[in-house]
Every structure is written in C-alpha cells, then in structure tokens.
Design a protein around this motif. Structure first.
Motif, PDB file in Angstrom:
ATOM      1  N   ALA A  72       0.838  -1.202   0.000  1.00 51.76           N
ATOM      2  CA  ALA A  72       0.000   0.000   0.000  1.00 51.76           C
ATOM      3  C   ALA A  72       0.873   1.251   0.000  1.00 51.76           C
ATOM      4  O   ALA A  72       0.540   2.254  -0.642  1.00 51.76           O
ATOM      5  CB  ALA A  72      -0.917  -0.004   1.234  1.00 51.76           C
ATOM      6  N   ALA A 107      -8.239  -2.146  -0.873  1.00 51.27           N
ATOM      7  CA  ALA A 107      -7.055  -2.348  -1.717  1.00 51.27           C
ATOM      8  C   ALA A 107      -7.457  -2.688  -3.152  1.00 51.27           C
ATOM      9  O   ALA A 107      -6.812  -2.241  -4.111  1.00 51.27           O
ATOM     10  CB  ALA A 107      -6.181  -3.461  -1.133  1.00 51.27           C
ATOM     11  N   SER A 135      -1.057  -2.858  -5.232  1.00 55.33           N
ATOM     12  CA  SER A 135      -2.226  -2.808  -4.354  1.00 55.33           C
ATOM     13  C   SER A 135      -2.980  -4.137  -4.348  1.00 55.33           C
ATOM     14  O   SER A 135      -3.420  -4.618  -3.297  1.00 55.33           O
ATOM     15  CB  SER A 135      -3.148  -1.675  -4.805  1.00 55.33           C
ATOM     16  OG  SER A 135      -4.173  -1.455  -3.869  1.00 55.33           O
TER      17      SER A 135
END
Length: 370
Positions: free
Chosen positions: A207, A264, A355
């Motif tokens: 992230a 995400a 991600s």
C-alpha cells in the motif's frame, strides 16, 4: 492514569512538520549552498526515510518496556539536532548525517508514542485509535512544506530553517511536561525484537508503494492538465484525510482483513484508471485513490496487534510501519525508472498491481491471535 492523547498527537505532528518542511528546503539548500544536482538532492532527502524504517522497531521495543516518554522526547530532540546538522553541514556528507539523525528521531517520535497511546485501549477500538493517531504523522508531513514556503516568503531561507528547528523543540517540551506512562507490571525482561506478522506488514508495504507512486508522479503526469495538476495532490489528500477521520471505526466494525482487502482492490482499480483517456472523471479517480489507501495503516495495525494479542505493541507496530517506509521509498525510486522505460501509464499500472498483491497478502493471512 489517563493517556494524554491530544498532547502526544500534537508532539508527533510538530516533529513531522519539521521533516515535511525539509522536503522543501533541503533540495534548494543543497543546490544553492553546496552545488548539488537533482539526483544527489533526491538521494540525500530519501536517506531520512531509510533511517526511519530501520529504527522504528527498536524505538517501539524500548517504548514497550515503559520508557515511552524518554523515547519520544529523545526523538524530538534528534529531529531538532538533525535539522541543525542539515542547515549548518559544510559538506553533502555532513548533511547526510543530519538527515540520518532526523530519520532516527522521527522513528522514535511516532513509534514511541503509539504504544503509549494504545496502552489500555480495548481490542475492539485499536483500529480507530491507530487510524486517528496516525493522522499526526500524515498531517505533519503534509503541513511541513506549506509551513516552509510561508516562512520563506515571510522571512527568507533563515525563517524556513527556523521552522524546522522550532517545531521539534516545542514537541520535546510538550513531551517532557507530560507524566510518563506506567511501567509494565511485574519484572521487565530484557527486550527482544518480536516476530513480525508478515501478512499485514507486506500488505502495508505494498500500500505504501501505491501511495508513494501517486505522491511522486501525479503532479508531473498531470502537467498537461494545468488546472487539475495544481489541485491533484490536494484532491488526493482530501480523500485520504476524510476517509481516515470518518472511516477508521469501520476497521473495528467490519474487521481489518475485510476492510483492507476491499479498499485495496478498489484502490487498484482507481490507479489503473488514472492513465485512461478520455478522462472526464479523472478528478474523482484521484479522490478515490486517496480515499481507498486511507485505511491501510489502521487495518494493518489492528491485524498486527491481534496477531500479537496486544503483546509488545510498540515493536510489532514499529516493524509493520517500517514496511510502509520501505514501500514509499521503493515507489520513489522504481517509479522514476518505470516512467523512463515505459511511461507514466506503466508506473500507475505497477502501483495498481502492488495494491492487488497487498489485498492477496492480507486475504490469505490465516494466522490466529498469538
């Protein structure tokens, strides 16, 4: 004894204001005072984040033994000392030493304060508390460059450097005026680094890569859209801050894994859509990219603390947060290379893939609380 959360939040934010301010003043100072080129300035600036990543676990470890106030105060003073070293360093090497000291100080400041704040917090509230307190770091980093610019306009480079030095000194004064947290009950054993919870750490690092890609490349990528370019990071930050403030309780309500995975995946879709043409909704895509990464930290922190059953929170969360630092650093370096080789679109696609990988890492975490 009630934990002085507001005071610690302010102390951490002030320390990170200093770090954020140096992102504006150090590159210019290196060029004008020491004749350093852009690549040298970028490398010197990034050294602080590397030092922070390495130091966080050890700072958290010491805080776990009841020495949080000493760790946090030392961090603030190291930030001030590092700022002075960067301002006065006669060579690039001396400035690097100052950057390293500032990076170590930032690690001690946040990773020492977080276990202090989490002391006595119920498991069902760790996500929101971690999310809200983490805003001290992001707010300081975001405000720092603006503070430096305003100070320089008002009083020149010396005023900007004064802001770098004064902010952490005020931070140290706030901490030293606070009663220390209670020592852990029973005998305090020799501290040892804990075993990290790898899944949430990997998720947070990936992230961080996605976030770092946007921070490093978005303004340059949108340069041809001048109106949006000037607002892009503001829109991204607005989405991030709004969801972090209002959405942190969702981590506790729906669980860190479910919350982190869903956001995400949406983050990956937003990043993948950024280079698409035509782009009538690009501003909304930028906001979505900021919003969806906002709960990565509280999700990872909540899952990490659950895996440790609340034991050694400082060391555990310190190790986890180091992965964010490393992901951010990797994005700054790798993103530029990907742009050079394959263009901006490829760089955002790589960030989208990162991600998604983070979502997979968190979704496949089957470790039960220890």
């Amino acid at each position: 004894m009630r934990t002085p959360v507001a005071r610690l939040w302010t102390a951490v934010a002030l320390g990170y204001v200093a770090l954020g301010a140096t992102l504006d003043v150090v590159p210019t100072d290196l060029a004008l005072r020491l004749g350093a080129g852009p690549s040298t300035a970028a490398a010197v600036t990034g050294v602080a984040f590397l030092a922070t990543a390495v130091t966080r676990p050890f700072a958290g470890l010491l805080a776990d033994t009841g020495r949080a106030r000493a760790v946090v105060a030392t961090g603030s003073l190291l930030v001030a000392a590092g700022g002075a070293g960067q301002m006065l360093g006669p060579t690039v090497g001396a400035v690097v030493v100052g950057r390293l000291a500032m990076g170590v100080g930032e690690a001690a400041l946040f990773s020492g304060a977080l276990p202090w704040v989490l002391h006595g917090v119920a498991a069902g509230r760790r996500g929101r508390v971690s999310g809200w307190f983490g805003l001290a770091m992001w707010s300081g980093l975001a405000a720092g460059p603006a503070v430096a610019v305003a100070a320089r306009i008002a009083g020149g480079p010396a005023a900007a450097w004064s802001a770098v030095l004064v902010a952490p000194l005020v931070s140290a004064a706030l901490v030293l005026a606070t009663r220390p947290p209670p020592r852990p009950r029973g005998r305090v054993t020799r501290p040892r680094l804990v075993r990290p919870a790898w899944a949430p750490a990997a998720y947070l690092g990936l992230a961080g890569y996605a976030y770092g890609t946007v921070a490093a490349l978005l303004v340059t990528y949108l340069a041809r859209e001048q109106r949006l370019a000037g607002l892009s990071l503001t829109l991204f930050s607005a989405g991030f801050l709004a969801v972090r403030v209002l959405g942190s309780p969702l981590v506790d309500r729906f669980g860190p894994v479910r919350t982190g995975v869903v956001l995400a995946v949406v983050e990956a879709l937003a990043l993948a859509a950024l280079p698409a043409d035509p782009t009538p909704f690009r501003a909304l895509t930028v906001v979505a990219a900021g919003a969806c990464v906002a709960l990565a930290y509280p999700s990872a922190a909540s899952r990490t603390l659950a895996a440790r059953d609340g034991k050694s929170p400082g060391a555990a969360v310190g190790i986890m947060t180091s992965f964010w630092d490393l992901g951010f650093l990797a994005a700054a370096m790798a993103g530029a290379l990907v742009v050079q080789w394959s263009g901006f679109g490829a760089a955002f696609q790589v960030a989208a893939a990162a991600s998604l990988l983070g979502a997979v890492a968190l979704a496949t975490d089957r470790r039960r609380p220890a």
